[in-house]
Write a protein that holds these residues in place. Structure first.
Motif, PDB file in Angstrom:
ATOM      1  N   LEU A  68      -3.565 -97.572  37.086  1.00 28.40           N
ATOM      2  CA  LEU A  68      -3.205 -98.029  35.737  1.00 28.40           C
ATOM      3  C   LEU A  68      -2.644 -96.889  34.895  1.00 28.40           C
ATOM      4  O   LEU A  68      -1.646 -97.069  34.191  1.00 28.40           O
ATOM      5  N   ALA A  69      -3.264 -95.715  34.944  1.00 27.67           N
ATOM      6  CA  ALA A  69      -2.795 -94.583  34.135  1.00 27.67           C
ATOM      7  C   ALA A  69      -1.358 -94.222  34.493  1.00 27.67           C
ATOM      8  O   ALA A  69      -0.514 -94.013  33.611  1.00 27.67           O
ATOM      9  N   GLY A  70      -1.069 -94.161  35.792  1.00 27.05           N
ATOM     10  CA  GLY A  70       0.287 -93.834  36.223  1.00 27.05           C
ATOM     11  C   GLY A  70       1.278 -94.912  35.843  1.00 27.05           C
ATOM     12  O   GLY A  70       2.403 -94.611  35.418  1.00 27.05           O
ATOM     13  N   TRP A  71       0.887 -96.160  35.994  1.00 26.18           N
ATOM     14  CA  TRP A  71       1.766 -97.280  35.651  1.00 26.18           C
ATOM     15  C   TRP A  71       2.106 -97.252  34.167  1.00 26.18           C
ATOM     16  O   TRP A  71       3.270 -97.400  33.775  1.00 26.18           O
ATOM     17  N   LEU A  72       1.100 -97.045  33.333  1.00 19.38           N
ATOM     18  CA  LEU A  72       1.326 -97.024  31.888  1.00 19.38           C
ATOM     19  C   LEU A  72       2.184 -95.830  31.472  1.00 19.38           C
ATOM     20  O   LEU A  72       3.040 -95.948  30.591  1.00 19.38           O
ATOM     21  N   THR A  73       1.953 -94.673  32.092  1.00 20.51           N
ATOM     22  CA  THR A  73       2.771 -93.498  31.780  1.00 20.51           C
ATOM     23  C   THR A  73       4.237 -93.763  32.111  1.00 20.51           C
ATOM     24  O   THR A  73       5.139 -93.411  31.345  1.00 20.51           O
ATOM     25  N   THR A  74       4.471 -94.408  33.234  1.00 22.59           N
ATOM     26  CA  THR A  74       5.841 -94.741  33.629  1.00 22.59           C
ATOM     27  C   THR A  74       6.484 -95.696  32.633  1.00 22.59           C
ATOM     28  O   THR A  74       7.643 -95.514  32.226  1.00 22.59           O
ATOM     29  N   VAL A 149       2.822 -84.612  34.734  1.00 23.62           N
ATOM     30  CA  VAL A 149       3.223 -85.772  35.533  1.00 23.62           C
ATOM     31  C   VAL A 149       4.093 -85.274  36.688  1.00 23.62           C
ATOM     32  O   VAL A 149       5.014 -84.481  36.474  1.00 23.62           O
ATOM     33  N   PRO A 150       3.828 -85.687  37.927  1.00 30.96           N
ATOM     34  CA  PRO A 150       4.611 -85.212  39.078  1.00 30.96           C
ATOM     35  C   PRO A 150       6.090 -85.574  38.956  1.00 30.96           C
ATOM     36  O   PRO A 150       6.453 -86.587  38.360  1.00 30.96           O
ATOM     37  N   PHE A 151       6.936 -84.735  39.549  1.00 30.93           N
ATOM     38  CA  PHE A 151       8.381 -84.962  39.480  1.00 30.93           C
ATOM     39  C   PHE A 151       8.781 -86.276  40.157  1.00 30.93           C
ATOM     40  O   PHE A 151       9.762 -86.898  39.757  1.00 30.93           O
ATOM     41  N   THR A 152       8.038 -86.680  41.178  1.00 28.94           N
ATOM     42  CA  THR A 152       8.380 -87.942  41.839  1.00 28.94           C
ATOM     43  C   THR A 152       8.265 -89.113  40.876  1.00 28.94           C
ATOM     44  O   THR A 152       9.107 -90.015  40.882  1.00 28.94           O
ATOM     45  N   GLU A 153       7.221 -89.103  40.047  1.00 27.97           N
ATOM     46  CA  GLU A 153       7.028 -90.194  39.088  1.00 27.97           C
ATOM     47  C   GLU A 153       8.058 -90.124  37.966  1.00 27.97           C
ATOM     48  O   GLU A 153       8.562 -91.156  37.504  1.00 27.97           O
ATOM     49  N   ILE A 154       8.357 -88.910  37.499  1.00 29.09           N
ATOM     50  CA  ILE A 154       9.374 -88.769  36.450  1.00 29.09           C
ATOM     51  C   ILE A 154      10.736 -89.204  36.984  1.00 29.09           C
ATOM     52  O   ILE A 154      11.525 -89.846  36.281  1.00 29.09           O
ATOM     53  N   GLY A 155      11.000 -88.865  38.249  1.00 23.77           N
ATOM     54  CA  GLY A 155      12.259 -89.254  38.855  1.00 23.77           C
ATOM     55  C   GLY A 155      12.448 -90.755  38.909  1.00 23.77           C
ATOM     56  O   GLY A 155      13.566 -91.263  38.754  1.00 23.77           O
ATOM     57  N   GLN A 156      11.348 -91.492  39.108  1.00 25.27           N
ATOM     58  CA  GLN A 156      11.437 -92.948  39.117  1.00 25.27           C
ATOM     59  C   GLN A 156      11.869 -93.479  37.752  1.00 25.27           C
ATOM     60  O   GLN A 156      12.587 -94.472  37.660  1.00 25.27           O
ATOM     61  N   ILE A 157      11.435 -92.817  36.704  1.00 25.55           N
ATOM     62  CA  ILE A 157      11.831 -93.229  35.350  1.00 25.55           C
ATOM     63  C   ILE A 157      13.304 -92.924  35.100  1.00 25.55           C
ATOM     64  O   ILE A 157      14.044 -93.747  34.542  1.00 25.55           O
ATOM     65  N   LEU A 158      13.736 -91.743  35.540  1.00 22.73           N
ATOM     66  CA  LEU A 158      15.109 -91.306  35.291  1.00 22.73           C
ATOM     67  C   LEU A 158      16.106 -91.864  36.293  1.00 22.73           C
ATOM     68  O   LEU A 158      17.322 -91.759  36.079  1.00 22.73           O
TER      69      LEU A 158
END
Length: 303
Positions: A68-74, A149-158
């Motif tokens: 949930l934390a990761g999903w909400l951050t995204t 936040v890991p770059f993989t997760e940030i990359g999904q946003i960008l």
């Protein structure tokens, strides 16, 4: 039939409890999400809107979320990125230079180091620097360097690979490190602001043109709208027309920049004005003249 009714009632109770648990889980994340959104956007109001939108999207989910934390951050990151990009396409949507949350302090000749320390204590120095970054750079820097936040997760946003995202964050980090602290009380900046004030008071149109950058941008926050004027001639002409309404003024720092608070004869605030000065000329002026907004601020007392 009775058995079927009982089952429907049981489902309703289960659904209600699930909704309560979801709300509790979200509230446990709210402060962190608000902090993320505020660092990205530089506005408490916008941050609150983003977090509320994240809750709406969560409430509509009909699938199980493992992290949930990761999903909400995204989700907060994606919404914030949309807001940043919208600001770039509609500059008038953002107040002044992109710092809608104003901190106004008296400028009574304190030492520069003391004022810089004050700016740092409320996070304004970083917000000023972040405002110079592109939307993707700002998001990558805030999420990775401030919230790990890991770059993989940030990359999904960008919509970028992890390696590309790492390069974006690295570029943003270099800009932040290279940026100077805001020269909040530099004597030259205050002198330029004083020259503008004197020219307005004296109705000296030529003096106003000398102190204004040819492409100066004036942003005025009035009830119900934000009015933007660009160009030294237009700004100077408008400044002369409002000179007579000011009764008392006090020199202040507005988000670390030189400015003034003006009051009417009855002591109520009339406006806050701040100046961005570059190479001896005013490149941007931001004015708050919305009575409701002025009433909500903590302002120095008139002198």
């Amino acid at each position: 039939m009775i058995h079927q009714r009982a089952n429907r009632g049981s489902h309703r109770m289960t659904d209600t409890r699930s909704a309560e648990l979801l709300a509790e889980a979200f509230e446990a994340q709210r402060d962190r999400l608000s902090a993320v959104a505020y660092r990205v956007l530089g506005s408490y109001a916008d941050a609150e809107d983003v977090v509320q939108e994240a809750w709406v999207r969560l409430a509509r989910q009909d699938t199980t979320i493992d992290n949930l934390a990761g999903w909400l951050t995204t989700v907060v990151g994606r919404i914030s990125l949309d807001v940043l990009r919208s600001r770039r396409t509609r500059p008038e949507a953002a107040f002044g230079d992109g710092l809608p949350e104003l901190v106004v302090t008296a400028d009574d000749g304190g030492e520069p180091a003391e004022i810089v320390a004050l700016a740092d204590s409320v996070g304004l120095a970083l917000l000023v620097v972040l405002d110079s970054l592109g939307p993707g750079e700002r998001l990558a820097f805030v999420l990775h360097d401030l919230f790990a936040v890991p770059f993989t997760e940030i990359g999904q946003i960008l919509g970028k690979s992890a390696d590309a995202t790492k390069m974006i964050a690295s570029r943003a980090r270099r800009k932040v490190q290279a940026a100077e602290r805001p020269r909040t009380v530099a004597r030259e900046q205050r002198q330029v602001a004083d020259a503008f004030r004197a020219a307005v008071a004296g109705g000296d149109f030529e003096a106003l043109l000398r102190v204004l950058d040819p492409d100066v941008r004036l942003t005025v926050d009035i009830p119900g709208e934000v009015v933007v004027t660009i160009g030294a001639t237009r700004v100077a002409a408008g400044a002369r027309t409002v000179a007579g309404t000011v009764v008392r003024q006090r020199a202040v720092l507005v988000n670390g920049r030189p400015g003034y608070v003006a009051w009417r004869a009855d002591g109520t605030p009339l406006s806050i004005i701040s100046f961005t000065v570059d190479d001896g000329r005013i490149t941007a002026i931001a004015i708050v003249a919305d009575p409701a907004r002025l009433a909500s601020m903590h302002l120095p007392a008139p002198v």
